[in-house]
Design a protein around this motif. Structure first.
Motif, PDB file in Angstrom:
ATOM      1  N   ILE A  13      34.266  11.106 -31.896  1.00 31.04           N
ATOM      2  CA  ILE A  13      33.247  11.641 -30.982  1.00 31.04           C
ATOM      3  C   ILE A  13      31.989  10.781 -31.026  1.00 31.04           C
ATOM      4  N   ALA A  14      31.564  10.426 -32.242  1.00 29.90           N
ATOM      5  CA  ALA A  14      30.357   9.606 -32.407  1.00 29.90           C
ATOM      6  C   ALA A  14      30.529   8.242 -31.736  1.00 29.90           C
ATOM      7  N   LEU A  15      31.709   7.633 -31.907  1.00 30.88           N
ATOM      8  CA  LEU A  15      31.977   6.325 -31.310  1.00 30.88           C
ATOM      9  C   LEU A  15      32.017   6.411 -29.793  1.00 30.88           C
ATOM     10  N   ALA A  16      32.614   7.494 -29.277  1.00 29.58           N
ATOM     11  CA  ALA A  16      32.675   7.666 -27.817  1.00 29.58           C
ATOM     12  C   ALA A  16      31.275   7.828 -27.227  1.00 29.58           C
ATOM     13  N   ILE A  17      30.426   8.619 -27.891  1.00 32.26           N
ATOM     14  CA  ILE A  17      29.062   8.849 -27.399  1.00 32.26           C
ATOM     15  C   ILE A  17      28.251   7.560 -27.416  1.00 32.26           C
ATOM     16  N   THR A  18      28.318   6.845 -28.539  1.00 29.92           N
ATOM     17  CA  THR A  18      27.537   5.608 -28.647  1.00 29.92           C
ATOM     18  C   THR A  18      28.005   4.553 -27.641  1.00 29.92           C
ATOM     19  N   THR A  19      29.313   4.494 -27.402  1.00 31.41           N
ATOM     20  CA  THR A  19      29.840   3.525 -26.431  1.00 31.41           C
ATOM     21  C   THR A  19      29.393   3.867 -25.020  1.00 31.41           C
ATOM     22  N   LEU A  20      29.482   5.160 -24.648  1.00 25.65           N
ATOM     23  CA  LEU A  20      29.100   5.594 -23.302  1.00 25.65           C
ATOM     24  C   LEU A  20      27.603   5.435 -23.047  1.00 25.65           C
ATOM     25  N   GLU A  21      26.802   5.439 -24.111  1.00 21.64           N
ATOM     26  CA  GLU A  21      25.355   5.271 -23.947  1.00 21.64           C
ATOM     27  C   GLU A  21      24.922   3.824 -24.129  1.00 21.64           C
ATOM     28  N   ALA A  22      25.556   3.117 -25.043  1.00 21.28           N
ATOM     29  CA  ALA A  22      25.121   1.753 -25.362  1.00 21.28           C
ATOM     30  C   ALA A  22      25.413   0.771 -24.230  1.00 21.28           C
ATOM     31  N   PHE A  23      26.606   0.816 -23.650  1.00 21.38           N
ATOM     32  CA  PHE A  23      26.966  -0.177 -22.641  1.00 21.38           C
ATOM     33  C   PHE A  23      26.170  -0.032 -21.337  1.00 21.38           C
ATOM     34  N   PRO A  24      25.975   1.190 -20.804  1.00 26.38           N
ATOM     35  CA  PRO A  24      25.070   1.309 -19.651  1.00 26.38           C
ATOM     36  C   PRO A  24      23.639   0.871 -19.989  1.00 26.38           C
ATOM     37  N   GLY A  25      23.185   1.205 -21.203  1.00 22.42           N
ATOM     38  CA  GLY A  25      21.852   0.784 -21.631  1.00 22.42           C
ATOM     39  C   GLY A  25      21.725  -0.726 -21.695  1.00 22.42           C
ATOM     40  N   MET A  26      22.777  -1.391 -22.214  1.00 22.46           N
ATOM     41  CA  MET A  26      22.771  -2.856 -22.267  1.00 22.46           C
ATOM     42  C   MET A  26      22.755  -3.450 -20.861  1.00 22.46           C
ATOM     43  N   TRP A  27      23.527  -2.845 -19.949  1.00 31.00           N
ATOM     44  CA  TRP A  27      23.573  -3.341 -18.572  1.00 31.00           C
ATOM     45  C   TRP A  27      22.203  -3.197 -17.903  1.00 31.00           C
ATOM     46  N   ILE A  28      21.548  -2.061 -18.075  1.00 31.66           N
ATOM     47  CA  ILE A  28      20.231  -1.808 -17.469  1.00 31.66           C
ATOM     48  C   ILE A  28      19.201  -2.815 -17.972  1.00 31.66           C
ATOM     49  N   ASN A  29      19.176  -3.039 -19.283  1.00 30.24           N
ATOM     50  CA  ASN A  29      18.194  -3.975 -19.846  1.00 30.24           C
ATOM     51  C   ASN A  29      18.540  -5.423 -19.528  1.00 30.24           C
ATOM     52  N   ALA A  30      19.827  -5.739 -19.447  1.00 32.00           N
ATOM     53  CA  ALA A  30      20.229  -7.088 -19.040  1.00 32.00           C
ATOM     54  C   ALA A  30      19.804  -7.350 -17.596  1.00 32.00           C
ATOM     55  N   PHE A  31      19.865  -6.317 -16.764  1.00 39.86           N
ATOM     56  CA  PHE A  31      19.410  -6.441 -15.370  1.00 39.86           C
ATOM     57  C   PHE A  31      17.921  -6.774 -15.317  1.00 39.86           C
ATOM     58  N   ILE A  32      17.108  -6.075 -16.109  1.00 41.61           N
ATOM     59  CA  ILE A  32      15.666  -6.340 -16.156  1.00 41.61           C
ATOM     60  C   ILE A  32      15.397  -7.771 -16.592  1.00 41.61           C
ATOM     61  N   VAL A  33      16.091  -8.208 -17.644  1.00 41.14           N
ATOM     62  CA  VAL A  33      15.896  -9.562 -18.172  1.00 41.14           C
ATOM     63  C   VAL A  33      16.289 -10.613 -17.134  1.00 41.14           C
ATOM     64  N   CYS A  34      17.413 -10.417 -16.456  1.00 43.92           N
ATOM     65  CA  CYS A  34      17.887 -11.397 -15.459  1.00 43.92           C
ATOM     66  C   CYS A  34      16.919 -11.507 -14.287  1.00 43.92           C
ATOM     67  N   VAL A  35      16.462 -10.361 -13.781  1.00 45.43           N
ATOM     68  CA  VAL A  35      15.537 -10.364 -12.636  1.00 45.43           C
ATOM     69  C   VAL A  35      14.236 -11.078 -12.998  1.00 45.43           C
ATOM     70  N   LEU A  36      13.709 -10.780 -14.187  1.00 41.13           N
ATOM     71  CA  LEU A  36      12.447 -11.392 -14.604  1.00 41.13           C
ATOM     72  C   LEU A  36      12.612 -12.879 -14.916  1.00 41.13           C
ATOM     73  N   CYS A  37      13.745 -13.256 -15.474  1.00 43.87           N
ATOM     74  CA  CYS A  37      13.995 -14.684 -15.747  1.00 43.87           C
ATOM     75  C   CYS A  37      14.115 -15.481 -14.449  1.00 43.87           C
ATOM     76  N   ILE A  38      14.774 -14.912 -13.442  1.00 44.81           N
ATOM     77  CA  ILE A  38      14.888 -15.573 -12.139  1.00 44.81           C
ATOM     78  C   ILE A  38      13.502 -15.728 -11.509  1.00 44.81           C
ATOM     79  N   ALA A  39      12.697 -14.661 -11.615  1.00 46.95           N
ATOM     80  CA  ALA A  39      11.325 -14.717 -11.084  1.00 46.95           C
ATOM     81  C   ALA A  39      10.492 -15.757 -11.832  1.00 46.95           C
ATOM     82  N   TRP A  40      10.740 -15.874 -13.135  1.00 44.81           N
ATOM     83  CA  TRP A  40      10.030 -16.844 -13.972  1.00 44.81           C
ATOM     84  C   TRP A  40      10.354 -18.272 -13.544  1.00 44.81           C
ATOM     85  N   VAL A  41      11.636 -18.509 -13.264  1.00 41.93           N
ATOM     86  CA  VAL A  41      12.061 -19.841 -12.825  1.00 41.93           C
ATOM     87  C   VAL A  41      11.461 -20.180 -11.461  1.00 41.93           C
TER      88      VAL A  41
END
Length: 312
Positions: A13-41
């Protein structure tokens, strides 16, 4: 030692919860980083707000990444995790990025407070004028503070492995020992002090900003100013209040996760996992929808994905 996975129902249960929360969270923050890096370039520069968001997105992405690796290995294959130097390094990076996440969040809240709030205090006016020069130093101080916390966490990990090695026998690291040395009080005190300081900065900034917005809203009501400006201030207050509540809950569970006795209670530990893994993604999503550039890019990206799915 046997290299088989022995996962209990609680672990699954703990692994399922952390996986379902961690991967969307990583995607959201990776999106922020990519958008800002493109703007920086494209622009060759970033404003103070974008610098903070970029570092915050990086910190949260790697925090969720290392936290998920730590959680999944400790549940499925602990024998691969609780050995030197794997355990110490994962704990170091997890603590470093977690503290960096908290401190940069505090910098973001202080930045919004200084930029938006309207106080006539000389020191406050000085900060408002010098904000762009101060922000890089604040971010550097945040990283140095996170590095110090990471080193302390590394020391804790070394001590835990040493105690576990002495109590369970050579080569058996399947369970982390609950024993604590007297020196652990000082280590946890310093570790917790960093979190309390960042929490105090966030709460103080949020309350000052709420007070300033509320006072400005009352002045607009007295002067019968237009409703659009009033609605904008009310929306800003709701956003700050929601962040205040989310950050407070996250801080409470963060402190609970540091208390050894709570780790023995499965329901408390599971609840802590839910909130600690949800915070980096949920708050970053709030930041996206409160930033017109990020919101517009996200909507455009999602519409493109939807169109491709329809074409198929």
């Amino acid at each position: 030692p046997p290299q088989q996975s022995s996962v209990t129902s609680y672990g699954a249960i703990a692994l399922a919860i952390t996986t379902l929360e961690a991967f969307p969270g990583m995607w959201i923050n990776a999106f922020i980083v990519c958008v800002l890096c493109i703007a920086w370039v494209k622009k060759k520069t970033l404003n103070s707000n974008e610098k903070i968001l970029l570092l915050l997105g990086c910190s949260r992405f790697w925090y969720l990444c290392f936290s998920w690796v730590y959680c999944s290995l400790s549940i499925t294959y602990p024998n691969y995790l609780y050995v030197q130097p794997t355990f110490q390094l994962i704990v170091f990076f997890q603590s470093f990025f977690n503290c960096s996440n908290l401190w940069v969040s505090a910098c973001l809240c202080v930045f919004y407070c200084v930029k938006i709030a309207n106080f006539r205090n000389r020191f406050f006016i000085y900060l408002k004028v010098k904000t762009d020069r101060i922000v890089p130093w604040l971010l550097l101080a945040s990283l140095l503070s996170a590095l110090a916390i990471g080193i302390i966490a590394y020391d804790i990990a070394v001590t835990e492995l040493s105690i576990n090695h002495n109590s369970t026998g050579q080569g058996n690291f399947s369970k982390v020992s609950g024993k604590r040395d007297e020196n652990f009080f000082q280590i946890y005190f310093i570790y917790g002090f960093g979190f309390v300081t960042s929490f105090t900065a966030v709460i103080s900034s949020a309350l000052l900003l709420l007070f300033s917005l509320w006072r400005h809203k009352c002045n607009m009501q007295k002067n019968s100013m237009n409703s659009l400006s009033m609605d904008a201030h009310i929306k800003a207050m709701k956003s700050i209040l929601s962040f205040f509540i989310i950050y407070s809950i996250n801080f409470i569970f963060l402190i609970l996760s540091l208390i050894p006795s709570t780790k023995e209670e499965n329901h408390v530990e599971l609840l802590s996992l839910v909130f600690l893994y949800a915070f980096p993604g949920v708050h970053s999503l709030i930041l996206i929808f409160s930033n017109p550039k990020l919101e517009k890019t996200l909507i455009k990206f999602l519409s493109c994905v939807k169109c491709k799915d329809c074409m198929r």
